[in-house]
Write an enzyme that holds these catalytic residues in place. Structure first.
Site, PDB file in Angstrom:
ATOM      1  N   ASP A 147       0.841  -1.204   0.000  1.00 57.70           N
ATOM      2  CA  ASP A 147       0.000   0.000   0.000  1.00 57.70           C
ATOM      3  C   ASP A 147       0.869   1.243   0.000  1.00 57.70           C
ATOM      4  O   ASP A 147       1.897   1.307   0.697  1.00 57.70           O
ATOM      5  CB  ASP A 147      -0.901  -0.007   1.245  1.00 57.70           C
ATOM      6  CG  ASP A 147      -2.113   0.886   1.056  1.00 57.70           C
ATOM      7  OD1 ASP A 147      -2.154   1.620   0.057  1.00 57.70           O
ATOM      8  OD2 ASP A 147      -3.022   0.842   1.901  1.00 57.70           O
ATOM      9  N   LYS A 151      -6.031  12.747  11.235  1.00 61.20           N
ATOM     10  CA  LYS A 151      -5.720  11.873  10.100  1.00 61.20           C
ATOM     11  C   LYS A 151      -6.629  12.116   8.906  1.00 61.20           C
ATOM     12  O   LYS A 151      -6.165  12.280   7.766  1.00 61.20           O
ATOM     13  CB  LYS A 151      -5.814  10.403  10.534  1.00 61.20           C
ATOM     14  CG  LYS A 151      -5.561   9.437   9.374  1.00 61.20           C
ATOM     15  CD  LYS A 151      -5.663   7.977   9.804  1.00 61.20           C
ATOM     16  CE  LYS A 151      -5.454   7.059   8.603  1.00 61.20           C
ATOM     17  NZ  LYS A 151      -5.543   5.623   8.976  1.00 61.20           N
ATOM     18  N   ASP A 198      -4.335   2.706  -5.100  1.00 57.47           N
ATOM     19  CA  ASP A 198      -2.920   2.802  -4.740  1.00 57.47           C
ATOM     20  C   ASP A 198      -2.483   1.649  -3.836  1.00 57.47           C
ATOM     21  O   ASP A 198      -1.496   1.761  -3.113  1.00 57.47           O
ATOM     22  CB  ASP A 198      -2.641   4.136  -4.046  1.00 57.47           C
ATOM     23  CG  ASP A 198      -3.465   4.327  -2.781  1.00 57.47           C
ATOM     24  OD1 ASP A 198      -4.406   3.541  -2.561  1.00 57.47           O
ATOM     25  OD2 ASP A 198      -3.177   5.263  -2.013  1.00 57.47           O
TER      26      ASP A 198
END
Length: 1239
Positions: A926, A995, A1155
């Protein structure tokens, strides 16, 4: 969507709320909060016709049936039905549909209007008589809302009980608003009077025409000869009709061809709304003409064309495509005379014949064996107009038979003519793809693990599925014993709470087009050709066959000489909506159920199964189709044993067709868009079709490679999930509970002393309960689809065809069961083709299981591997006793994938040679905040690059923790200065709080959106003082943006440049466009909404919003805010495609979730190397400079604008576009040595 259980638009009763699809708008007018139950009355003949049409639509609706419903009400009335909103007329009757398409679709007009009608094929006398009988049957009106017929459901074997109907409330009854009923009574009485007057007029008209001795009930002959405006062409037409010896056909054709086209005088000053209406009518006409050709009604198509051509204003609706369509129909029949009539109309309308026109003429001559002189004259005129004969065989889509007829005519006039040779496939010259298509160098394209005969059998199974259009799958719901009555239940199309009429209409229209495409390919012989070519194509993929030289799948398909079949353009959205609306009305008319299910089948009268009701949203009313309450209760007593899916919603049973063009690839027969877009959007498709074919090779080959990955179901994980699903679910493990587990709201009557505060709290409690019920139902439906499909494919190998969105991001086409789902969905899937672990594969499995737990995110790989060894006992216990052991896997961030990995590790370590163990589990790598990685690489931002692991380091960097630490520094400084909110936030600035905002800043989140994200995180903290929520979230979002500005200065400068460029481009009235480094053209589909309303007759009108049409003004806000994230998404998709193509050249199995890259454990090191090399190669290109040059050439005026304001805007735009942010000093080559770039 499957018909067994749909995710609801709203739950509970119709009045409880709900929403339309995103593109649908609320239509209607202000009304009291009540329901209008409508059930149409009709004659027996209409009922039989409706039942037959509904049966055809439900089973396999042929286009001839479906379009006949839409258009087959008489050719001359066709023009009247083309206006989306209908024409002014009498209001629809309460509770009456009046045939298939509403009261006005039958003869309900005045005698003066009737004199203007040309009935076509309709027998006028019979229609009038049927209308009189219908009006007599509908003459009884009620004082209140029409009553829903009762269908009694037996309780415990008796005939009593069941759902009671809504009772009729008399005016003046206690507790009812009498004024409301007085208004309804007056309205219904007025409607009754209108009905009676209409009936009287029709009876008089019928008697008058029946007494007229010259009146004939025979259908009038369809028009063949047009009325022309050109005198020369009129003379030519008279010569054709008289067929005199002095004017043979070839002379008439020569005269027509040489006639100069007449210039049309069209009114170009139409407003946007009128332009939309005008375009909608044109789309409907063209769709109708094509349907006539397919169903053998060529004369009707010709009649419509002649009728419109002979009227001044109607002629403006006609386009050259419409004339060509009719000419092709006559050419297929060899009808030269009728084709000549159309040729004359083309010239009379001011058009010049194009290649398609001449192809139709030559085809007709070839079929009719026309004389040489006529053919030569046609070819000479074609040459004089600058059209090349060879282009007919290369540019005009013709089937094999049509091509042969054209060639036969040409060879008769030019015996030495040779067909143009098939052009060589163009070569992609992109620097990024040079190695992919290089002929030299080692190539080891992977092959499937299945032999040729097995793959051929799988192809035949998939072909049967697509020809059937639907797939019935056994439901995984806990089975319930069925009664006789339940077995008789047939309709499963709607959920209990109903579905919006607009949503159902769009769905039915889209399904009808899909079936039309399948049948069109059957009729044209394309299915047989597909069988021959696919058998040869399988030699490239099968394990037991070889090909002379290595090919990519697309290259091999093209090398087989497969000619692309003629493509049918998708029916425009207005056509699909109108067709779906009428099919939905037929469904309401044709579906019935016994009024008493306890009685024998033929001893009980039939009542309607579906009702049209209105639900209100604010001041608007929305139409819903709602099943009868008794039928809902009937279905609720038993779990239906099957779930029905559309063929395109199910994974394929054979490898997909390779993508070779923007409209060819993926499923065998069902049409699939290369670039998925909102319904009605065409500019993406136009950009792709106008793009050089070689420019799309990278995208086409990537989508083909992703689709060629074979999958299978992880049976052990599936069994565990089904055990929980069929019990009570487990929300903690993403297995939704059944609706019965939802806590019922408090229903005790409130005492009279209850205050307003308590009542408000009760309302909030009820709202929360309803919201929870809706969400649980949706989650349960989603899980049911996924698990039913997984169980259906348990012992199968299957494939997931892919396409992409407008940014180039790839997605699997089947929506319900794929690897882009949640943790549970991913754990159910594994590679069908295994690979030995090799010397390091087991180590990567151990690292992978630790990555899935999320326990060692900031530790190096060696520490993660050592941790896996420490907890090996827990890993093996999880694999052996997942539900009864220590359940270590349940504490993971991704529990089901962790369990699947534990099982794979347990099987590997227990073999005698783990290196030889055949592993099927995908291992993930990742990206580390991939959006910021691309920004840092674009700006060569050294500080930002180190924060997102572009810079090599011993331990992984965590950008979220870094931002939280920077925010904490700012907070302490402000706290020392006496800031109250900074002091309150002490101890609450954590990684979790910032985040989501950090992650989405790169994708265009604003400070407003970021504040909401932070507020949500703070609200979840029980010890945070809730009175400071707004102040704290507002303070933190400022500090987060400030921290990102300092840490990613280069990245923020690029983002600002992209935003400002998009703002100026949209301000000048254009949507932002660009081309990806791989050559994919992109345009942002954000435009101002325009509401379209269709169908003023029938059950209801439908309206929807169109905001993706490139002819509309751009939405400036969305264009500005969307450009930075969309541009970055186009870069991450480019990086993924480059990685996929190079991995395929290396022989690796590769798939991705944007991704996050997947491959076998043994191949992780190779994939990591390719991933880093392609990222460096991508960002070594002058991406921003090339973007600037493209935007300048595309949007800056080449000539000096006339107005001063335009000159200023153009100057400002040019200045901004040329001011590309200067890059920093980061060395991209260091990415190749970064362990945690992707990890």
């Amino acid at each position: 969507m499957p018909s067994r259980l749909r995710a609801p638009l709203h739950s509970g009763s119709c009045s409880s709320g709900g929403s339309l699809p995103a593109s649908a708008s609320l239509c209607g007018r202000r009304r009291p909060r009540s329901y209008n139950f409508r059930q149409p009355g009709r004659t027996h003949a209409q009922a039989r016709a409706a039942a037959a049409a509904a049966a055809a639509a439900a089973a396999a609706p042929e286009v001839s049936c479906a379009m006949a419903v839409l258009w087959g009400r008489g050719a001359a009335r066709f023009g009247r039905g083309l206006w989306p909103c209908g024409r002014p007329g009498l209001p629809a009757e309460e509770g009456t549909l009046g045939g298939l398409c509403g009261p006005r679709r039958s003869s309900s007009a005045s005698p003066r209007e009737d004199r203007r009608k040309d009935w076509g094929h309709v027998e006028l006398l019979e229609v009038l008589q049927a209308r009189v009988r219908q009006l007599q049957a509908e003459s009884v009106s009620e004082v209140t809302v029409n009553r829903v017929d009762v269908a009694r459901l037996p309780e415990h074997g008796s005939g009593d009980g069941g759902c009671q109907p809504p009772t009729k409330v008399q005016p003046g009854a206690q507790g009812t608003p009498s004024g409301l009923f007085v208004q309804w009574a007056k309205r219904l009485d007025k409607d009754k009077q209108i009905q009676q007057k209409r009936r009287q007029r029709l009876e008089k008209q019928l008697q008058k025409r029946a007494q007229n001795p010259g009146f004939s009930t025979d259908a009038k002959r369809l028009h063949v000869e047009p009325r022309l405006l050109s005198k020369q062409l009129t003379t030519c037409l008279q010569g054709c009709t008289q067929e005199v010896a002095e004017s043979p056909w070839e002379e008439q054709l020569a005269q027509v061809l040489q006639e100069a086209p007449r210039k049309l005088s069209l009114d170009k000053k139409l407003g946007q709304r009128l332009k939309t209406r005008f375009a909608n009518r044109q789309q409907k006409i063209l769709a109708f003409l094509k349907c006539c050709l397919l169903t053998g009604h060529q004369s009707l198509a010709h009649h419509l064309l002649v009728t419109h051509h002979s009227r001044g204003r109607s002629q403006e609706l006609l386009t050259l495509d419409m004339y060509n369509t009719v000419m092709l129909g006559w050419a297929q029949q060899g009808a030269f005379r009728e084709l000549l009539y159309v040729f004359i109309m083309v010239k009379d309308a001011g058009f010049s014949p194009d290649l398609v026109s001449y192809a139709a003429a030559l085809q007709c001559m070839g079929r009719q064996d026309q004389d040489v002189a006529t053919i030569k004259r046609c070819l000479e005129q074609m040459s004089q107009e600058g059209l090349k004969l060879q282009e007919i065989f290369t540019a005009v889509p013709l089937c094999k038979e049509e091509r042969a007829a054209v060639l036969r005519a040409v060879l008769k006039a030019k015996p030495t003519f040779k067909l143009p040779e098939r052009p060589l496939s163009p070569v992609n010259n992109s620097k990024l793809l040079r190695d992919v298509y290089a002929k030299d160098g080692p190539v080891s394209y992977p092959k499937l693990h299945l032999p040729l005969d097995t793959l051929w059998d799988l192809f035949k199974q998939q072909l049967r599925v697509e020809l059937a259009s639907t797939v019935c799958v056994k439901s995984v719901e806990k089975p319930v014993a069925q009664s006789k009555e339940v077995r008789r239940a047939a309709l499963q199309a709607l959920p209990a709470q109903g579905e919006s009429f607009m949503g159902l209409a769009r769905d039915l229209g889209a399904r009808t087009f899909s079936r039309h495409e399948v049948q069109r390919q059957q009729f044209s012989g394309q299915v047989e050709a597909l069988k021959r070519h696919y058998r040869q194509y399988l030699h490239l993929l099968a394990a037991d066959t070889e090909v002379p030289e290595p090919y990519l799948p697309r290259q091999y398909w093209e090398a087989l000489g497969v000619s692309e079949p003629p493509q049918e353009q998708p029916w425009p959205l207005p056509v699909q909506v109108e067709l779906g609306r009428l099919l939905a009305e037929i469904l309401v008319q044709a579906t019935k159920m016994p009024s008493n299910l306890a009685k024998p089948r033929n001893s009980s009268r039939l009542v309607p199964l579906l009702y049209h009701v209105y639900s209100f949203r604010n001041v608007y009313q929305i139409g819903f189709l709602k099943p009868h309450p008794a039928y809902v209760q009937l279905l609720a007593t038993a779990a239906e044993p099957t779930v029905t899916f559309e063929a395109v919603d199910v994974p394929m049973l054979c490898p997909p067709l390779p993508w070779t063009s923007p409209h060819t690839g993926a499923f065998l027969l069902n049409p699939t868009k290369l670039m998925r877009a909102v319904d009605g959007t065409m500019h993406h498709q136009r950009l792709l079709e106008n793009c050089p074919p070689a420019a799309l090779h990278g995208a086409l080959d990537t989508l083909t490679q992703l689709g060629n990955c074979a999958w299978r179901v992880n049976g052990r994980v599936l069994d565990l999930v089904l055990e929980l699903f069929q019990d009570k679910g487990c929300p903690k493990l993403s297995v939704p509970a059944p609706p019965s587990e939802v806590a019922a709201p408090h229903e005790a009557p409130l005492p009279s002393s209850t205050g307003l505060v308590d009542k408000a709290e009760l309302r909030r409690e009820l709202a929360r309960s309803l919201k929870e019920s809706r969400e649980m139902h949706s989650l349960r439906a989603d899980a049911l689809y996924r698990l039913s499909l997984a169980d259906h494919l348990r012992n199968c190998v299957f494939w997931l065809p892919h396409n992409m969105d407008f940014r180039g991001r790839t997605y699997p086409c089947p929506p319900h069961f794929n690897h882009l789902g949640n943790d549970l969905a991913r754990a159910l899937l594994e590679f069908a083709q295994g690979c030995p672990l090799g010397p390091h594969g087991l180590d990567w499995l151990k690292i992978h299981v630790v990555n899935l737990t999320g326990l060692k995110k900031r530790e190096p790989l060696q520490v993660r591997h050592a941790f896996a060894e420490e907890v090996m006992d827990d890993i093996l216990d999880s694999a052996d006793n997942p539900m009864t052991g220590r359940k270590w896997w349940m504490g993971s961030e991704e529990p089901w994938q962790t369990l699947a990995c534990c099982m794979e590790i347990a099987k590997a370590v227990r073999t005698s040679d783990p290196a030889a163990y055949i592993s099927h589990l995908p291992v993930h790598q990742d990206g580390s905040c991939n959006g910021l990685q691309h920004y840092a690489a674009l700006g060569r931002d050294s500080v930002g690059a180190a924060s997102v692991n572009l810079e090599p380091s011993d331990v992984p960097q965590d950008v979220y923790s870094d931002v939280a630490a920077q925010v904490e520094v700012f907070r302490r400084q402000d706290a020392r200065r006496g800031s109250r909110v900074a002091q309150v936030l002490e101890g609450f600035v954590t990684r979790k709080v910032v985040k989501q905002t950090v992650m989405t800043v790169v994708y265009g989140v604003t400070r407003f959106g970021g504040r909401l994200q932070i507020e949500k995180r703070l609200r979840e903290m029980s010890d945070f003082p809730q009175e400071f929520l707004w102040d704290a979230s507002h303070y933190l979002v400022r500090q987060v943006f400030k921290s990102l500005q300092e840490m990613f200065s280069g990245s923020r400068a690029i983002q600002h440049w992209l935003t400002e460029s998009a703002r100026l481009i949209s301000h000048m009235g254009s949507a932002v466009e660009w081309v990806t480094p791989l050559g994919i053209p992109i345009i942002q589909p954000y435009h101002q909404e325009v509401k379209v309303k269709q169908g003023g007759r029938g059950l209801q009108s439908v309206s929807y919003s169109v905001n993706a049409d490139s002819s509309l003004k751009p939405n400036k806000l969305k264009q500005r805010n969307g450009f930075p994230p969309n541009f970055i998404h186009s870069l991450d998709s480019t990086h993924m495609m480059l990685t996929a193509l190079h991995c395929y050249r290396e022989g690796l199995t590769f798939v991705s979730v944007h991704d996050c890259f997947w491959t076998h454990a043994a191949h992780v090191p190779i994939m990591n190397q390719v991933c880093r090399e392609q990222f460096v190669r991508l960002h070594s290109q002058p991406i921003l400079q090339e973007l600037s040059s493209f935007l300048v050439s595309r949007f800056c005026c080449s000539s000096r604008p006339q107005k001063l304001s335009q000159r200023l805007d153009d100057s400002k735009l040019r200045e901004t576009l040329l001011a590309v942010p200067k890059p920093g000093a980061f060395d991209l080559e260091r990415v190749k040595h970064s362990t945690f770039f992707f990890s």
